[in-house]
Enzyme design. Structure first.
Site, PDB file in Angstrom:
ATOM      1  N   ASP A   1      -5.419   2.941  -6.404  1.00 55.68           N
ATOM      2  CA  ASP A   1      -5.342   2.612  -4.978  1.00 55.68           C
ATOM      3  C   ASP A   1      -6.777   2.557  -4.462  1.00 55.68           C
ATOM      4  OD1 ASP A   1      -2.523   2.591  -4.845  1.00 55.68           O
ATOM      5  OD2 ASP A   1      -2.480   4.767  -4.669  1.00 55.68           O
TER       6      ASP A   1
ATOM      7  N   ASP B   1       7.397  -1.201  -0.988  1.00 50.68           N
ATOM      8  CA  ASP B   1       7.145   0.157  -0.496  1.00 50.68           C
ATOM      9  C   ASP B   1       8.348   0.560   0.339  1.00 50.68           C
ATOM     10  OD1 ASP B   1       4.662   0.206  -1.674  1.00 50.68           O
ATOM     11  OD2 ASP B   1       3.584  -0.382   0.141  1.00 50.68           O
TER      12      ASP B   1
END
Length: 263
Positions: free
Chosen positions: A22, A141
């Protein structure tokens, strides 16, 4: 006393173990539920190490590209790709087929789409038609939401915005539009190290046939096999790998002991 033995699902293709980078402002970060981010290192160096440690693939997510309305950091992607000899998936800030083209030219093997696909689902079909389904990963997500039919809702902008869209239905539609793989990230479990959301994995696996990558919640070697049993074709983790809590080899050994093929 009779012992009840649960049958494992038949898995003929090796389960992939995938570290996730990330990235924010050129650095790998990690937090809990996408908040309280802390610096975890340089993505280029970490990619090199993971490749050497036996990772099967690598996922690079620019987590603030969409929320910041900017492009993915192509230079960092290019330098990361130069360090690995395993498939590299890049996501974050992808809004058009031309963005996909630039990422592939920068060294990505696959490209993840989340926010832009929600805003304009036709984008998924355009990418799949131009580059092939094998290039396109739908990044979902999702978080638990009693207001949706499945009990799971899609979020965008790194989990910052609700959509009201049912996550399971969206995964099924993504497959219909041509995605070749689904990266299913539990926003509730993300960074908690309490295990994958196996119920959500089962729900998505019931409606899609494309490979599913389980993401969010890995905290111990015991967490990976249940995700595969729930229908995951690959298991993805970040913080447990980044901070040295769990070597990739240990994750593979745990899957192998549970009866799953690994590379």
């Amino acid at each position: 006393m009779n012992t009840v033995r649960l049958a494992l699902p038949v898995v003929t293709v090796a389960v992939r173990v995938i570290p996730c980078l990330d990235v924010d402002a050129g650095r790998v970060v990690k937090g809990v539920n996408f908040t309280d981010l802390v610096d975890a290192g340089d993505p280029v160096e970490m990619a090199r190490v993971y490749d050497a440690e036996g990772a099967d693939e690598l996922v690079f997510l620019d987590i603030t590209a969409s929320s910041g309305s900017r492009e993915t950091t192509y230079d960092v992607v290019r330098r990361t790709a130069e360090q690995v000899f395993i498939p590299l998936t890049v996501g974050g800030g992808v809004r058009s087929p031309d963005d996909v083209d630039r990422l592939l030219r920068a060294g990505a093997d696959k490209v993840g789409v989340n926010t832009a696909g929600i805003e304009r689902p036709e984008l998924l079909g355009e990418i799949a038609q131009r580059f092939g389904s094998q290039v396109l990963v739908l990044s979902v997500d999702a978080r638990r939401s009693p207001g949706t039919p499945s009990g799971y809702e899609v979020t965008t902008h790194g989990g910052r915005q609700s959509t009201g869209i049912d996550a399971v239905a969206w995964a099924a539609r993504g497959q219909q539009l041509g995605v070749g793989e689904i990266l299913l990230n539990s926003m509730d479990a993300d960074g908690t190290r309490r295990g994958f959301d196996v119920e959500m994995l089962r729900a998505v696996r019931a409606v899609v046939t494309v490979p599913v990558i389980a993401s969010g919640g890995a905290g111990a070697v015991e967490d990976f096999a249940p995700a595969v049993a729930a229908g995951a074709d690959a298991v993805l983790a970040a913080s447990v790998f980044h901070f040295g809590q769990l070597p990739i080899s240990d994750a593979k050994d745990a899957l192998r002991r549970a009866g799953y093929p690994v590379r």
